[in-house]
Design a protein around this motif. Structure first.
Motif, short mmCIF file in Angstrom:
data_model
loop_
_atom_site.label_atom_id
_atom_site.label_comp_id
_atom_site.label_asym_id
_atom_site.label_seq_id
_atom_site.Cartn_x
_atom_site.Cartn_y
_atom_site.Cartn_z
N ILE A 255 0.83 -1.20 0.00
CA ILE A 255 0.00 0.00 0.00
C ILE A 255 0.87 1.26 0.00
N LYS A 256 1.96 1.25 0.76
CA LYS A 256 2.87 2.41 0.79
C LYS A 256 3.46 2.68 -0.58
N ASN A 257 3.72 1.62 -1.34
CA ASN A 257 4.31 1.77 -2.67
C ASN A 257 3.27 1.96 -3.77
N SER A 258 2.01 1.77 -3.44
CA SER A 258 0.94 1.89 -4.44
C SER A 258 -0.22 2.68 -3.85
N PRO A 259 -0.12 4.02 -3.81
CA PRO A 259 -1.16 4.86 -3.19
C PRO A 259 -2.55 4.65 -3.79
N GLU A 260 -2.62 4.17 -5.04
CA GLU A 260 -3.93 3.96 -5.65
C GLU A 260 -4.75 2.89 -4.93
N LEU A 261 -4.08 2.09 -4.12
CA LEU A 261 -4.81 1.06 -3.35
C LEU A 261 -5.62 1.68 -2.22
N LEU A 262 -5.42 2.95 -1.96
CA LEU A 262 -6.16 3.63 -0.91
C LEU A 262 -7.31 4.45 -1.48
N ARG A 263 -7.84 3.99 -2.61
CA ARG A 263 -9.00 4.64 -3.21
C ARG A 263 -10.11 3.61 -3.40
N GLY A 264 -11.35 4.09 -3.33
CA GLY A 264 -12.47 3.21 -3.60
C GLY A 264 -13.00 2.50 -2.37
N GLU A 265 -13.77 1.45 -2.60
CA GLU A 265 -14.43 0.72 -1.53
C GLU A 265 -13.62 -0.52 -1.18
N ILE A 266 -13.35 -0.72 0.12
CA ILE A 266 -12.46 -1.78 0.57
C ILE A 266 -13.22 -2.83 1.38
#
Length: 225
Positions: free
Chosen positions: A206-217
């Protein structure tokens, strides 16, 4: 006999709608929606002309009375959530409870569910699982809630807004250790992401891929055995 139809709708991809759901939504007199704007996207796509009415957390008591009164007058009404299967972390449970108490017929129309979709692709041992839904927003209360799950042997399913998922992962690490987690994001949508790994590896990704912190989880957490 008139009834309330609890209709599951797509969680992203509009093609994930059942033929039965489309027939019901066309046939009923009204569709009660958690979010009329989102439901209108679906009904417009499938040329469904049924009138939409609002039923959400802030009007559920007044709206529920009106819905039940209409059913008792002979109208069929469909209940849909913002996305997925109604009553899973949404206000629909209040309406269904009233219907049952007042002997109003309730008919489920099954379909898409983010929790079950994530389970099916997780690779975890999901023979038994626990649905938790949204955790308390305040961190202290959330940690106390998680601590109560520490002895849980089943995979448990959590919904979490993307903006706070990093703090949740820190709390899970503190309480459970380096457990295995399935991280499911934007299920059935263009940027769908599903991956199961140790929580420390997930936090690094997640730290290396900020796009993973978007949308519904949707998170599936497997306690240490």
């Amino acid at each position: 006999m008139s009834a309330l139809y609890v209709v599951a709708t797509p969680i992203g991809n509009l093609e994930d709608i059942t033929i039965r759901a489309l027939k019901v939504m066309r046939r009923v007199n009204l569709i009660a929606c958690e979010d009329t704007r989102k439901t209108r996207i679906l009904t417009s796509h499938y040329h469904i002309k049924t009138r939409l009415i609002a039923y959400h957390e802030y009007n559920k008591r007044k709206a529920a009375d009106g819905i039940i009164a209409n059913i008792k007058k002979g109208k069929d009404i469909a209940l849909v959530s913002e996305a997925g299967t109604p009553l899973v972390s949404d206000p629909g449970s209040y309406l269904v409870r009233l219907c049952v108490e007042q002997s109003v017929k309730v008919i489920p129309i099954p379909g898409a569910s983010s929790a079950l979709s994530a389970l099916s692709a997780s690779g975890l041992d999901v023979a038994r699982f626990t649905f938790v839904g949204f955790l308390p927003k305040k961190r202290g209360k959330r940690k106390k809630f998680l601590a109560k799950l520490k002895e849980e042997e089943r995979v448990f399913i959590v919904f979490e807004p993307a903006r706070s998922v990093e703090k949740l992962l820190e709390d899970v690490t503190e309480i459970f250790g380096n457990v295995k987690i399935c991280y499911a994001k934007e299920l059935t949508k263009i940027y769908e992401f599903i991956k199961t790994q140790d929580i420390e590896m997930l936090k690094d990704e997640i730290k290396n891929s900020p796009e993973l912190l978007r949308g519904e989880i949707t998170l599936l957490i497997e306690p240490l055995q």
